[in-house]
Design a protein around this motif. Structure first.
Motif, PDB file in Angstrom:
ATOM      1  N   ILE A 167       0.836  -1.198   0.000  1.00  0.00           N
ATOM      2  CA  ILE A 167       0.000   0.000   0.000  1.00  0.00           C
ATOM      3  C   ILE A 167       0.875   1.253   0.000  1.00  0.00           C
ATOM      4  O   ILE A 167       0.575   2.227  -0.686  1.00  0.00           O
ATOM      5  CB  ILE A 167      -0.977   0.000   1.196  1.00  0.00           C
ATOM      6  N   GLY A 168       1.973   1.218   0.734  1.00  0.00           N
ATOM      7  CA  GLY A 168       2.891   2.352   0.742  1.00  0.00           C
ATOM      8  C   GLY A 168       3.446   2.647  -0.642  1.00  0.00           C
ATOM      9  O   GLY A 168       3.495   3.800  -1.076  1.00  0.00           O
ATOM     10  N   TYR A 169       3.857   1.592  -1.342  1.00  0.00           N
ATOM     11  CA  TYR A 169       4.364   1.773  -2.702  1.00  0.00           C
ATOM     12  C   TYR A 169       3.261   2.261  -3.639  1.00  0.00           C
ATOM     13  O   TYR A 169       3.501   3.080  -4.529  1.00  0.00           O
ATOM     14  CB  TYR A 169       4.964   0.471  -3.239  1.00  0.00           C
ATOM     15  N   SER A 227      -8.782  12.758 -10.946  1.00  0.00           N
ATOM     16  CA  SER A 227      -9.817  12.538  -9.937  1.00  0.00           C
ATOM     17  C   SER A 227      -9.868  11.076  -9.503  1.00  0.00           C
ATOM     18  O   SER A 227     -10.124  10.786  -8.341  1.00  0.00           O
ATOM     19  CB  SER A 227     -11.178  12.992 -10.464  1.00  0.00           C
ATOM     20  N   VAL A 228      -9.588  10.167 -10.431  1.00  0.00           N
ATOM     21  CA  VAL A 228      -9.613   8.746 -10.084  1.00  0.00           C
ATOM     22  C   VAL A 228      -8.435   8.414  -9.175  1.00  0.00           C
ATOM     23  O   VAL A 228      -8.593   7.706  -8.178  1.00  0.00           O
ATOM     24  CB  VAL A 228      -9.592   7.860 -11.355  1.00  0.00           C
ATOM     25  N   GLY A 229      -7.262   8.936  -9.495  1.00  0.00           N
ATOM     26  CA  GLY A 229      -6.093   8.701  -8.647  1.00  0.00           C
ATOM     27  C   GLY A 229      -6.314   9.234  -7.241  1.00  0.00           C
ATOM     28  O   GLY A 229      -5.967   8.577  -6.250  1.00  0.00           O
ATOM     29  N   SER A 230      -6.889  10.405  -7.162  1.00  0.00           N
ATOM     30  CA  SER A 230      -7.193  11.009  -5.866  1.00  0.00           C
ATOM     31  C   SER A 230      -8.211  10.169  -5.105  1.00  0.00           C
ATOM     32  O   SER A 230      -8.091   9.974  -3.895  1.00  0.00           O
ATOM     33  CB  SER A 230      -7.721  12.419  -6.084  1.00  0.00           C
ATOM     34  N   ARG A 231      -9.209   9.682  -5.804  1.00  0.00           N
ATOM     35  CA  ARG A 231     -10.247   8.849  -5.177  1.00  0.00           C
ATOM     36  C   ARG A 231      -9.655   7.559  -4.618  1.00  0.00           C
ATOM     37  O   ARG A 231     -10.000   7.134  -3.511  1.00  0.00           O
ATOM     38  CB  ARG A 231     -11.337   8.553  -6.212  1.00  0.00           C
ATOM     39  N   ILE A 232      -8.743   6.941  -5.358  1.00  0.00           N
ATOM     40  CA  ILE A 232      -8.093   5.716  -4.889  1.00  0.00           C
ATOM     41  C   ILE A 232      -7.252   6.024  -3.651  1.00  0.00           C
ATOM     42  O   ILE A 232      -7.279   5.263  -2.669  1.00  0.00           O
ATOM     43  CB  ILE A 232      -7.236   5.070  -5.995  1.00  0.00           C
ATOM     44  N   SER A 233      -6.523   7.131  -3.680  1.00  0.00           N
ATOM     45  CA  SER A 233      -5.704   7.519  -2.524  1.00  0.00           C
ATOM     46  C   SER A 233      -6.573   7.699  -1.282  1.00  0.00           C
ATOM     47  O   SER A 233      -6.221   7.243  -0.193  1.00  0.00           O
ATOM     48  CB  SER A 233      -4.938   8.808  -2.812  1.00  0.00           C
ATOM     49  N   ILE A 254       0.596   4.074  -2.793  1.00  0.00           N
ATOM     50  CA  ILE A 254       0.325   5.479  -2.481  1.00  0.00           C
ATOM     51  C   ILE A 254       1.387   6.371  -3.118  1.00  0.00           C
ATOM     52  O   ILE A 254       1.077   7.414  -3.694  1.00  0.00           O
ATOM     53  CB  ILE A 254       0.258   5.705  -0.955  1.00  0.00           C
ATOM     54  N   GLU A 255       2.639   5.941  -3.024  1.00  0.00           N
ATOM     55  CA  GLU A 255       3.724   6.716  -3.623  1.00  0.00           C
ATOM     56  C   GLU A 255       3.540   6.825  -5.138  1.00  0.00           C
ATOM     57  O   GLU A 255       3.719   7.892  -5.720  1.00  0.00           O
ATOM     58  CB  GLU A 255       5.062   6.059  -3.303  1.00  0.00           C
ATOM     59  N   SER A 256       3.164   5.724  -5.771  1.00  0.00           N
ATOM     60  CA  SER A 256       2.926   5.748  -7.212  1.00  0.00           C
ATOM     61  C   SER A 256       1.750   6.647  -7.565  1.00  0.00           C
ATOM     62  O   SER A 256       1.807   7.406  -8.528  1.00  0.00           O
ATOM     63  CB  SER A 256       2.664   4.334  -7.735  1.00  0.00           C
ATOM     64  N   LEU A 257       0.691   6.576  -6.765  1.00  0.00           N
ATOM     65  CA  LEU A 257      -0.498   7.390  -7.028  1.00  0.00           C
ATOM     66  C   LEU A 257      -0.213   8.879  -6.858  1.00  0.00           C
ATOM     67  O   LEU A 257      -0.873   9.707  -7.489  1.00  0.00           O
ATOM     68  CB  LEU A 257      -1.648   6.976  -6.115  1.00  0.00           C
ATOM     69  N   SER A 258       0.771   9.213  -6.044  1.00  0.00           N
ATOM     70  CA  SER A 258       1.078  10.624  -5.835  1.00  0.00           C
ATOM     71  C   SER A 258       1.519  11.296  -7.137  1.00  0.00           C
ATOM     72  O   SER A 258       1.384  12.513  -7.284  1.00  0.00           O
ATOM     73  CB  SER A 258       2.148  10.801  -4.760  1.00  0.00           C
ATOM     74  N   ASN A 259       2.010  10.499  -8.080  1.00  0.00           N
ATOM     75  CA  ASN A 259       2.376  11.035  -9.390  1.00  0.00           C
ATOM     76  C   ASN A 259       1.145  11.382 -10.236  1.00  0.00           C
ATOM     77  O   ASN A 259       1.260  12.049 -11.256  1.00  0.00           O
ATOM     78  CB  ASN A 259       3.233  10.037 -10.164  1.00  0.00           C
TER      79      ASN A 259
END
Length: 82
Positions: free
Chosen positions: A5-7, A19-25, A9-14
């Motif tokens: 999950i940490g990895y 809006s989908v990336g933010s929603r997943i985060s 979250i780090e990938s999603l920060s890019n």
């Protein structure tokens, strides 16, 4: 699960501008998942498609940088998606 999950979250920060990336985060922050499978089961179709699109590049980048632990952890999630 914590490393994975940490990895992720780090990938999603890019991709936080998406809006989908933010929603997943936000889903990750709110949820307490016991396994990668539980996390994947909590995703809707749009979120799954989004991760299917970004994870291959993120996995490739990790392996190119010889970060095999990160690459393998992200790959575990990707395999559950497909």
């Amino acid at each position: 699960m914590d490393f994975t999950i940490g990895y992720l979250i780090e990938s999603l920060s890019n991709y936080d501008r998406s809006s989908v990336g933010s929603r997943i985060s936000k889903k990750i922050e709110k949820g307490q998942f016991n396994s990668e499978k539980d996390f994947v089961l909590a995703l809707d179709e749009e979120e799954i498609q989004f991760l299917n699109n970004i994870l291959p590049d993120e996995i490739k980048y990790a392996f190119d940088e010889q970060d095999f632990v990160r690459g393998n952890q992200l790959n575990e999630v990707y395999e559950l998606l497909i």
